[in-house]
Design an enzyme around this catalytic site. Structure first.
Site, PDB file in Angstrom:
ATOM      1  N   CYS A  54       5.424 -22.159  -3.207  1.00 36.54           N
ATOM      2  CA  CYS A  54       6.463 -23.029  -2.637  1.00 36.54           C
ATOM      3  C   CYS A  54       6.621 -22.804  -1.141  1.00 36.54           C
ATOM      4  O   CYS A  54       6.531 -23.722  -0.353  1.00 36.54           O
ATOM      5  CB  CYS A  54       7.800 -22.787  -3.329  1.00 36.54           C
ATOM      6  SG  CYS A  54       7.820 -23.387  -5.022  1.00 36.54           S
ATOM      7  N   HIS A  55       6.851 -21.531  -0.730  1.00 33.33           N
ATOM      8  CA  HIS A  55       7.120 -21.285   0.685  1.00 33.33           C
ATOM      9  C   HIS A  55       6.331 -20.111   1.234  1.00 33.33           C
ATOM     10  O   HIS A  55       6.673 -19.539   2.251  1.00 33.33           O
ATOM     11  CB  HIS A  55       8.620 -21.077   0.906  1.00 33.33           C
ATOM     12  CG  HIS A  55       9.445 -22.182   0.334  1.00 33.33           C
ATOM     13  ND1 HIS A  55      10.076 -22.068  -0.879  1.00 33.33           N
ATOM     14  CD2 HIS A  55       9.684 -23.428   0.764  1.00 33.33           C
ATOM     15  CE1 HIS A  55      10.687 -23.207  -1.163  1.00 33.33           C
ATOM     16  NE2 HIS A  55      10.467 -24.041  -0.187  1.00 33.33           N
ATOM     17  N   GLY A  56       5.275 -19.735   0.510  1.00 36.32           N
ATOM     18  CA  GLY A  56       4.327 -18.783   1.057  1.00 36.32           C
ATOM     19  C   GLY A  56       4.740 -17.327   1.092  1.00 36.32           C
ATOM     20  O   GLY A  56       4.282 -16.577   1.946  1.00 36.32           O
TER      21      GLY A  56
END
Lengths: 419, 276, 181
Positions: C138-140
């Site tokens: 999703c956001h690394g």
């Protein structure tokens, strides 16, 4: 809602707001400064009770929806899930199911008060008709809600009521199929009933706003039926009416709580704890108590179409009450003959209700026919004739005069509590 | 004056007419009303008797459960009967519950856990009908799903006396209401049994209880009447497990509302004193 | 209500008492309205501990099971993975915690984690990212072979569920080992 009021905004923010959206001023003029006749008795507090109940039903209803599943296979299970597992679920459901009954108790008293004191007469016809519309919406909402637990009474109640429409000549059968979304009451029926049961209360809220608006245009009727003439005849809504409404609401809640906590299933029917079974009709099928008088009228008429017409006619005729009652005196206090006929009418309606709970056979049907004829005669024959022949008592010149006359007895009480 | 007499006469004749009609409508009562029993859970301070519930559960487990399911009651609920968590686990483990699918995609049976629900002893309603000559009703809400007409004026008094035990009175009466033989002239259908309190008298359920059928460890009499009382109380608990807390909160709410109404009454008097 | 600074007289007292009682009642009425949104009894019961057989999990394999509706990662770590998790200096970690504090004593190869990214709740992918631990798509956010946050927006390490070993090859998730604590 008399437009620009005496409201004086205190804070800078409220002054800023008032120039842009004068909602505080509207509230102030509608629910604080609004003049109410000073001689209103406790029968006038049921409007407040009804508002409270509408709010309570919407709040508990929205919460029940969070846990309820509108599907024929799961509705009964989800209601039991609410009753057993959801935190305070049993309380919320009993509040909602008994709240519906309390709603009808209050609305019947509210209506009877209007009929007794002639509150439907000029210039309050629209106010009254809005009330009849609200009553019809309530009946629809109550019926739709009763189907949702999907017990035996839910299912067969839905079947019987929707079959009313099969009495319509030519298109009746198609209309019923359309209502059901199938060839019998089933899951599509439940799902649309659920949707409409959620929708109608908000329609009711809208019509209530109109009802209150109309009320604030024409002002409240009062036990004398004489319009207020001077400031002496009225008091401000707040604090006088609000505290009185509040006191009575607390009393009403005692009755409500009694049912919810002590006899929560008294007003329901045992058969509705049996899951819906399309193969078996309960031996003795009855609607909720608040529909019983109309149910008795339906069954009293041997013809299917005429029975349904009579049922809807018995409610629809209320809308014509302002014109059927030909008397120019409003309050039954000054109409000795009408007052007796009013109480006979109440007894007849209660009698019809009792008959509606009995099997439709033999003497019960004969009795229901007699009372049905009387029910309609009250509106079509008795009320118009009474207006012409009745000799009414002299009306007081004003509300304050009426109070002064009776204060010889009652004024002792308030002064005594001052000490 | 003459007119009010007219109204009274009209009202009187209306009443008379309908009353005669009622008298004609009163059909003969074929089914007697179940006799009133004493229940520990009736009234505003009613409580379930834990010992009785445990005995009733034993009767259910050993007799009724052969045919009757109880699908809305979970084993975990039995802690309300006074059983410990360990005892509940042991009771649950006595039952086999279907679970799955497992990693191979097969359904399998395992021992019950507290979170599981009482199983129904037949696969589906058709199977039950074929086996029992009818569908044995589920026990979960049965005590609330049965009742009888109290009739006027009793149904009005019931609001004030808080009489709510129609269902349990009926079930108890049904349990003890079997007759060896149907009365003369009563045509009992094949595979039915005669019961005084069952509507229509012909019931498909054979008399389920007999003296000494279930052992009690607490010295309670092992009679049909006692079994009937105990299992009925258990059924009431199954149908209304939150009754005790409901009545307790109800009492607190009543006290609160009376205090609030009293305060509002005096506040109202003070406010209105200004207006007079 | 007149906002006067003088001490309240008996009449004001009556109004204050009435208002207070009404307010208390209103607040009490809110309790069921709010409490009904909490997990109900059946949900709580369904969150009972689950038992997992570790036998079929091969070395280097990560499986996912569910407990209370949450994904639980069970990683059978290789020697290399354990070494990598141990040799890193704690000071360099955003949420310092030693690897041996994240497994049960003597069971270094078994890592059991709640598989929910501590950033915004997505499920990280196993054997991905710079540390070959977990990587949240999703956001690394990047987690190492001990499930500790190393890079990215997540603030905390992947949490450990309560669990205990019933035998060498069986664990029960949802119950802490009370004997050793």
């Amino acid at each position: 809602m008399s437009g620009h009021s005496t409201y004086q905004p205190q804070s800078a923010f409220m002054k800023w707001m008032e120039r842009r959206l004068p909602i505080a001023g509207l509230m102030y003029s509608s629910f604080v400064a609004y003049p109410t006749p000073r001689n209103l008795n406790y029968w006038w507090t049921f409007g407040g009770v009804l508002t409270f109940l509408l709010g309570a039903q919407i709040v508990t209803g929205i919460i029940l929806v969070m846990h309820y599943t509108p599907h024929a296979d799961m509705a009964f299970n989800s209601v039991e899930h609410i009753m057993r597992d959801v935190n305070y679920g049993w309380l919320l459901r009993y509040l909602h199911s008994n709240g519906a009954s309390m709603f009808f108790v209050a609305v019947y008293i509210h209506m009877a008060r209007g009929m007794y004191y002639g509150s439907y007469k000029e210039p309050r016809e629209v106010l009254w008709i809005l009330g009849v519309i609200l009553y019809l919406l309530m009946m629809a909402t109550g019926f739709l809600g009763y189907t949702l637990p999907w017990g035996q009474m839910s299912f067969w109640g839905a079947t019987v009521i929707t079959n009313f429409f099969s009495a319509i000549p030519l298109v009746g059968e198609s209309v019923v199929t359309w209502l059901w979304g199938g060839y019998s009451v089933g899951n599509p029926t439940l799902q649309r009933f659920f949707s409409l049961h959620y929708l109608l209360p908000f329609v009711i809220v809208g019509v209530v706003v109109l009802h209150v608006w109309a009320l604030h245009v024409v002002g409240q009727n009062n036990p004398t039926g004489v319009e207020p003439k001077t400031d002496k005849d009225t008091v401000a809504f707040t604090p006088y009416a609000t505290i009185k409404d509040g006191f009575f609401m607390a009393c009403f809640c005692i009755v409500y709580a009694w049912f919810v906590f002590y006899v929560p299933n008294y007003l329901g029917h045992a058969d509705n704890y049996i899951p819906a079974n399309p193969a078996v009709t309960p031996q003795h099928i009855v609607p909720e108590w608040y529909y019983l008088p109309f149910y008795a009228i339906l069954r009293a008429i041997p013809d299917k179409l005429m029975g349904v017409i009579a049922l809807f006619g018995s409610i629809g005729i209320l809308a014509f009450l302002p014109w059927l009652d030909t008397s120019r005196v409003r309050s039954a206090n000054y109409r000795p003959l009408f007052r007796q006929f009013f109480w006979i009418f109440i007894l007849v309606t209660v009698g019809l209700g009792w008959l509606g709970s009995k099997p439709a056979e033999g003497g019960y049907t004969i009795a229901a026919r007699i009372l049905t004829i009387y029910y309609f005669a009250h509106f079509i024959i008795i009320l118009p004739i009474l207006g012409w022949v009745e000799k009414t008592k002299p009306l007081p010149n004003s509300i304050s005069e009426a109070i002064l006359k009776s204060s010889g007895v009652s004024s002792a009480a308030p002064t005594a509590t001052k000490s | 004056m003459a007119r009010s007499v007219l109204a009274l006469v009209l009202a009187g004749s209306l009443l008379g007419l309908t009353a005669t009609a009622f008298a004609a409508g009163e059909s003969s009562h074929e089914t007697p009303q179940p006799p009133r029993q004493k229940w520990s859970f009736s009234g505003p301070f009613g409580h379930y008797d834990r010992g009785q519930l445990q005995r009733g559960f034993k009767v259910y487990k050993e007799v009724c459960a052969v045919c009757h399911g109880m699908k809305y009651v979970a084993f975990r609920n039995l802690t309300a009967l006074g059983y410990s968590e360990g005892q509940v686990k042991a009771i649950a483990a006595e039952y086999k519950v279907q679970d799955g699918p497992n990693d191979q995609g097969e359904m399998f049976e395992r021992d019950g856990r507290p979170a599981d629900y009482f199983p129904t002893p037949w696969k589906n309603e058709n199977a039950a009908r074929a086996q029992y000559n009818g569908v044995p009703p589920d026990f979960s809400v049965l005590a609330k799903a049965r009742g009888y007409e109290r009739g006027f004026p009793w149904f009005i008094f019931d609001i004030f006396t808080q009489f709510q035990e129609h269902g349990v009175d009926y079930i108890h009466a049904l349990m003890v209401g079997y007759k060896e033989k149907a009365p003369a002239g009563f045509a009992l259908p094949q595979g039915s049994y005669y019961n005084d309190y069952f509507p229509g008298h012909a019931i498909a359920m054979p008399p389920p209880l007999s003296d000494k059928r279930v052992d009690y460890s607490d010295g309670s009499p092992t009679t049909v009447d006692q079994y009937a009382k105990d299992v009925t109380a258990f059924m009431m608990w199954a149908a209304e497990p939150h009754m005790e807390i409901r009545k307790r909160i109800g009492f607190q709410v009543m006290i609160f509302l009376l205090v609030l109404a009293g305060l509002l009454y005096f506040a109202k008097k003070k406010v209105w004193a200004d207006a007079h | 209500m007149t906002a006067s600074s003088v001490e309240p007289n008996r009449r004001d007292f009556l109004y204050i008492a009435t208002g207070t009682v009404a307010a208390v009642g209103g607040a009490a009425a809110l309790v069921p309205l709010i409490a009904q949104m909490n997990p109900d009894a059946s949900t709580i019961a369904a969150g009972a501990p689950v038992e997992v057989d570790l036998g079929p999990i091969a070395e280097g394999q990560v499986i996912k099971v569910f407990w209370r509706g949450q994904p639980i990662f069970i990683s059978h770590r290789t020697k290399k993975e354990i070494e990598e998790a141990r040799k890193v200096s704690l000071a360099s970690l955003p949420d310092p915690q030693a690897d041996d504090k994240r497994v049960k004593p003597g069971k270094d190869q078994w890592l059991v984690l709640v598989g929910i990214c501590t950033h915004l709740g997505c499920i990280p992918l196993a054997h991905q990212g710079a540390y070959e631990g977990w990587f949240c798509p999703c956001h690394g956010s990047v987690y190492d072979t001990s499930g500790r946050i190393r890079q990215g927006p997540a603030p905390k390490n992947l949490p450990l569920p309560p669990y205990k070993f019933l035998s060498d090859s069986k664990i029960r998730i949802g119950e802490e080992d009370t004997a050793k604590v």
